[in-house]
Design an enzyme around this catalytic site. Sequence first.
Site, PDB file in Angstrom:
ATOM      1  N   GLY A  65       2.539   3.647   1.543  1.00  0.00           N
ATOM      2  CA  GLY A  65       3.068   3.862   2.888  1.00  0.00           C
ATOM      3  C   GLY A  65       3.547   5.286   3.084  1.00  0.00           C
ATOM      4  O   GLY A  65       3.692   5.749   4.213  1.00  0.00           O
ATOM      5  N   ARG A  66       3.832   5.938   1.977  1.00  0.00           N
ATOM      6  CA  ARG A  66       4.243   7.346   2.104  1.00  0.00           C
ATOM      7  C   ARG A  66       3.814   8.150   0.883  1.00  0.00           C
ATOM      8  O   ARG A  66       4.465   9.127   0.508  1.00  0.00           O
ATOM      9  CB  ARG A  66       5.728   7.439   2.304  1.00  0.00           C
ATOM     10  CG  ARG A  66       6.520   6.782   1.204  1.00  0.00           C
ATOM     11  CD  ARG A  66       7.895   7.277   1.249  1.00  0.00           C
ATOM     12  NE  ARG A  66       8.745   6.455   0.415  1.00  0.00           N
ATOM     13  CZ  ARG A  66      10.024   6.642   0.328  1.00  0.00           C
ATOM     14  NH1 ARG A  66      10.586   7.604   1.018  1.00  0.00           N
ATOM     15  NH2 ARG A  66      10.758   5.879  -0.437  1.00  0.00           N
TER      16      ARG A  66
ATOM     17  N   ASP B 239       4.414  -4.328  -7.271  1.00  0.00           N
ATOM     18  CA  ASP B 239       3.793  -3.109  -6.728  1.00  0.00           C
ATOM     19  C   ASP B 239       4.395  -1.862  -7.368  1.00  0.00           C
ATOM     20  O   ASP B 239       3.921  -0.758  -7.128  1.00  0.00           O
ATOM     21  CB  ASP B 239       3.971  -3.054  -5.203  1.00  0.00           C
ATOM     22  CG  ASP B 239       5.408  -3.267  -4.772  1.00  0.00           C
ATOM     23  OD1 ASP B 239       5.963  -4.321  -5.107  1.00  0.00           O
ATOM     24  OD2 ASP B 239       5.977  -2.383  -4.117  1.00  0.00           O
ATOM     25  N   ASN B 240       5.436  -2.038  -8.182  1.00  0.00           N
ATOM     26  CA  ASN B 240       6.022  -0.894  -8.889  1.00  0.00           C
ATOM     27  C   ASN B 240       5.744  -0.969 -10.386  1.00  0.00           C
ATOM     28  O   ASN B 240       6.455  -0.364 -11.185  1.00  0.00           O
ATOM     29  CB  ASN B 240       7.532  -0.841  -8.631  1.00  0.00           C
ATOM     30  CG  ASN B 240       7.850  -0.452  -7.195  1.00  0.00           C
ATOM     31  OD1 ASN B 240       7.034   0.174  -6.518  1.00  0.00           O
ATOM     32  ND2 ASN B 240       9.020  -0.828  -6.715  1.00  0.00           N
TER      33      ASN B 240
ATOM     34  N   ASP C  39       7.656   4.960  -9.569  1.00  0.00           N
ATOM     35  CA  ASP C  39       8.474   4.740  -8.369  1.00  0.00           C
ATOM     36  C   ASP C  39       9.965   4.752  -8.688  1.00  0.00           C
ATOM     37  O   ASP C  39      10.605   3.708  -8.826  1.00  0.00           O
ATOM     38  CB  ASP C  39       8.083   3.445  -7.639  1.00  0.00           C
ATOM     39  CG  ASP C  39       6.842   3.668  -6.779  1.00  0.00           C
ATOM     40  OD1 ASP C  39       6.215   4.732  -6.907  1.00  0.00           O
ATOM     41  OD2 ASP C  39       6.514   2.786  -5.976  1.00  0.00           O
TER      42      ASP C  39
ATOM     43  N   ASP D 234       8.210   5.680   8.295  1.00  0.00           N
ATOM     44  CA  ASP D 234       7.745   6.943   8.865  1.00  0.00           C
ATOM     45  C   ASP D 234       6.902   7.755   7.894  1.00  0.00           C
ATOM     46  O   ASP D 234       6.445   8.850   8.216  1.00  0.00           O
ATOM     47  CB  ASP D 234       8.948   7.778   9.331  1.00  0.00           C
ATOM     48  CG  ASP D 234       9.978   7.971   8.223  1.00  0.00           C
ATOM     49  OD1 ASP D 234       9.650   7.676   7.045  1.00  0.00           O
ATOM     50  OD2 ASP D 234      11.100   8.411   8.514  1.00  0.00           O
ATOM     51  N   GLY D 235       6.733   7.241   6.670  1.00  0.00           N
ATOM     52  CA  GLY D 235       5.901   7.953   5.698  1.00  0.00           C
ATOM     53  C   GLY D 235       6.600   9.144   5.061  1.00  0.00           C
ATOM     54  O   GLY D 235       5.981   9.905   4.317  1.00  0.00           O
TER      55      GLY D 235
ATOM     56  N   GLY E 217       0.812  -1.221   0.000  1.00  0.00           N
ATOM     57  CA  GLY E 217       0.000   0.000   0.000  1.00  0.00           C
ATOM     58  C   GLY E 217       0.837   1.260   0.000  1.00  0.00           C
ATOM     59  O   GLY E 217       2.058   1.229   0.133  1.00  0.00           O
TER      60      GLY E 217
ATOM     61  N   ARG F 142       3.653  14.198  -7.307  1.00  0.00           N
ATOM     62  CA  ARG F 142       3.688  13.381  -8.522  1.00  0.00           C
ATOM     63  C   ARG F 142       2.319  13.436  -9.168  1.00  0.00           C
ATOM     64  O   ARG F 142       1.302  13.610  -8.496  1.00  0.00           O
ATOM     65  CB  ARG F 142       3.980  11.912  -8.193  1.00  0.00           C
ATOM     66  CG  ARG F 142       5.189  11.685  -7.341  1.00  0.00           C
ATOM     67  CD  ARG F 142       5.649  10.249  -7.447  1.00  0.00           C
ATOM     68  NE  ARG F 142       4.764   9.276  -6.804  1.00  0.00           N
ATOM     69  CZ  ARG F 142       5.075   7.993  -6.676  1.00  0.00           C
ATOM     70  NH1 ARG F 142       6.215   7.528  -7.179  1.00  0.00           N
ATOM     71  NH2 ARG F 142       4.253   7.151  -6.085  1.00  0.00           N
TER      72      ARG F 142
HETATM   73  P1  AMP Z   1       9.239   0.964  -2.689  1.00  0.00           P
HETATM   74  O1  AMP Z   1      10.350  -0.016  -2.561  1.00  0.00           O
HETATM   75  O2  AMP Z   1       9.674   2.407  -2.499  1.00  0.00           O
HETATM   76  O3  AMP Z   1       8.415   0.791  -3.910  1.00  0.00           O
HETATM   77  O4  AMP Z   1       8.300   0.722  -1.432  1.00  0.00           O
HETATM   78  C1  AMP Z   1       7.772  -0.515  -1.078  1.00  0.00           C
HETATM   79  C2  AMP Z   1       6.733  -0.303  -0.015  1.00  0.00           C
HETATM   80  O5  AMP Z   1       7.312   0.306   1.137  1.00  0.00           O
HETATM   81  C3  AMP Z   1       5.578   0.601  -0.421  1.00  0.00           C
HETATM   82  O6  AMP Z   1       4.430   0.077   0.140  1.00  0.00           O
HETATM   83  C4  AMP Z   1       5.953   1.930   0.189  1.00  0.00           C
HETATM   84  O7  AMP Z   1       4.833   2.726   0.425  1.00  0.00           O
HETATM   85  C5  AMP Z   1       6.626   1.499   1.468  1.00  0.00           C
HETATM   86  N1  AMP Z   1       7.586   2.505   1.976  1.00  0.00           N
HETATM   87  C6  AMP Z   1       8.796   2.816   1.473  1.00  0.00           C
HETATM   88  N2  AMP Z   1       9.387   3.766   2.220  1.00  0.00           N
HETATM   89  C7  AMP Z   1       8.547   4.071   3.230  1.00  0.00           C
HETATM   90  C8  AMP Z   1       8.584   4.972   4.345  1.00  0.00           C
HETATM   91  N3  AMP Z   1       9.619   5.753   4.576  1.00  0.00           N
HETATM   92  N4  AMP Z   1       7.509   5.006   5.159  1.00  0.00           N
HETATM   93  C9  AMP Z   1       6.455   4.216   4.943  1.00  0.00           C
HETATM   94  N5  AMP Z   1       6.354   3.350   3.938  1.00  0.00           N
HETATM   95  C10 AMP Z   1       7.379   3.265   3.080  1.00  0.00           C
HETATM   96 MG    MG Z   2       6.910   1.355  -4.716  1.00  0.00          MG
END
Ligand code: AMP
Ligand code: MG
Length: 518
Positions: free
Chosen positions: A100-101, A267-268, A277, A132-133, A98, A190
Amino acid sequence: MNLNNNFISELPADPIVGNTRRQVKNACFSYVTPKKTSKPKLIHVSEDFAKDLGISKDDLQSKEFLNIMTGNQVLNNTTPYAMCYGGHQFGNWAGQLGDGRAINLFDVEHDKKQWTIQLKGAGETPYSRQGDGLAVLRSSVREYLCSEAMHHLGVPTTRALSLSLSGDDVMRDILYDGNRANEKGAIVSRVSPSFLRFGNYEIFAARGDHKTLKTLVDYTIKHHFKHLGQPSKDTYIVFFKEVMERTLDMIIHWQRIGFVHGVMNTDNMSILGLTIDYGPYGWLEGFDFGWTPNTTDAQNKRYRYANQPNIGLWNLYQLANTLYSLIEDSEPLEEILENYKNRFESKSLVMMKSKLGLFEIDKNDLKLVQDLEDILQATETDMTIFFRNLSLFKKDNSVEGLRLIEYAFYKPSQVNGSVKTEWETWFANYHKRLQKERLSDNNRKAKMNSVNPKYVLRNYMAQLAIDDANNGNYDLIDELFKLLKEPYSEQPENEKWFVKRPEWARHKVGCSMLSCSS
Ligand code: AMP
Ligand code: MG
């Protein structure tokens, strides 16, 4: 601005409000509120793109724009939300992930186009898991510059509207070695017609929630694949076929320009076939099929340059498995997946030929391309410089090929003996092959230069901009932003960016490989 909110008005919402981490069932999104920041400051705005969204120059300079794009103000009559999705990460089902940030603010309609505006790094959501979002300045600069650069390179991508500082510090362990440090927090706004990913659909199939899956697929077709007609089992099949084609086209573009995404988890993967992403991505400098920019992937190199097409297919298999629960017939899905391989081979050859300025047909073309790839790889040759300078080759062989491209070699002294002979043989074959082409040297050069960029966002260039930005100087962000708006044009005043990666950057953090820390 002409606002609307189809996503939240037509799809099921999580009934719980607030940021507590939780599994969100039978819902496509959760309402969230962006986090207020202590000292928001706009660093850069994409003015041209703002115009496409119906945002005027005056709007961009307003306090309201700054506050909305940093999460400090929620526009009247809008309700920000985070999307629920799952995903396969590095080949394994990872369950619920989901936004997350990422926080979607609202949808805008302008010039008959529909856009969703989203903040990345604006605080926690139910999907933040241990995070931390937030986002740091370095990764935000990279996302901001690269999404716009990709757009101007003609690659399908999500866009970036603004880059801001939050004014708050964010703690990160860049190298995952226990050395945590504070960094400047930043927020990118974005923009995309949709941020839906393969994982948005997978999560429902994984949970056996076929009802919500159907609702979401029907919604996607109605709003983003309208030309396919009313949702039905047959429509789901052509929907999948189109997602396959868009994904394939996107990846062929990546291969053309030497872009390595770095984290092709499901998810990307955008359902619209957009690059999405921008994390530990990178650009090939020396042409190397085995290169991955992502330190987390250094061992298995799952997401290496050469493997991107295969991973695209692997990800499509996961989406096919998901859609199977609505179609209940595997044959048409298998046929489409089977087709991917053939389509890839033929489209990839056409793409590589276009980089060489070859438009006629010759049975030896595949071999000519493969021979080139072998020798490029063997001699550490800068991909961008090689293809750009190759356009200066003359059909009458009046300028020696090797001389035209020698500037692309990272270790020129190694190009002797048998390696040199291989290069000479390749150029002799290329010269012979060019006789079949009907275009003049000048016309061929123009066509080659329209697919072989002169300027890309080399890893070290982004890092220089980041180093300056961390010191409060944003001039280089602006300089690179402008440079990359015309990546195929000669820009004599910017020749300094048409250079190989400097040696100091070969192993420097951020310039060669990157961690997922962001
Ligand atoms: P990503 O590898 O950036 O595509 O992220 C994979 C997952 O981790 C996604 O669900 C993001 O929303 C979550 N995520 C990455 N960095 C953070 C963060 N600093 N705080 C919360 N969720 C994160
Ligand atoms: Mg992602």
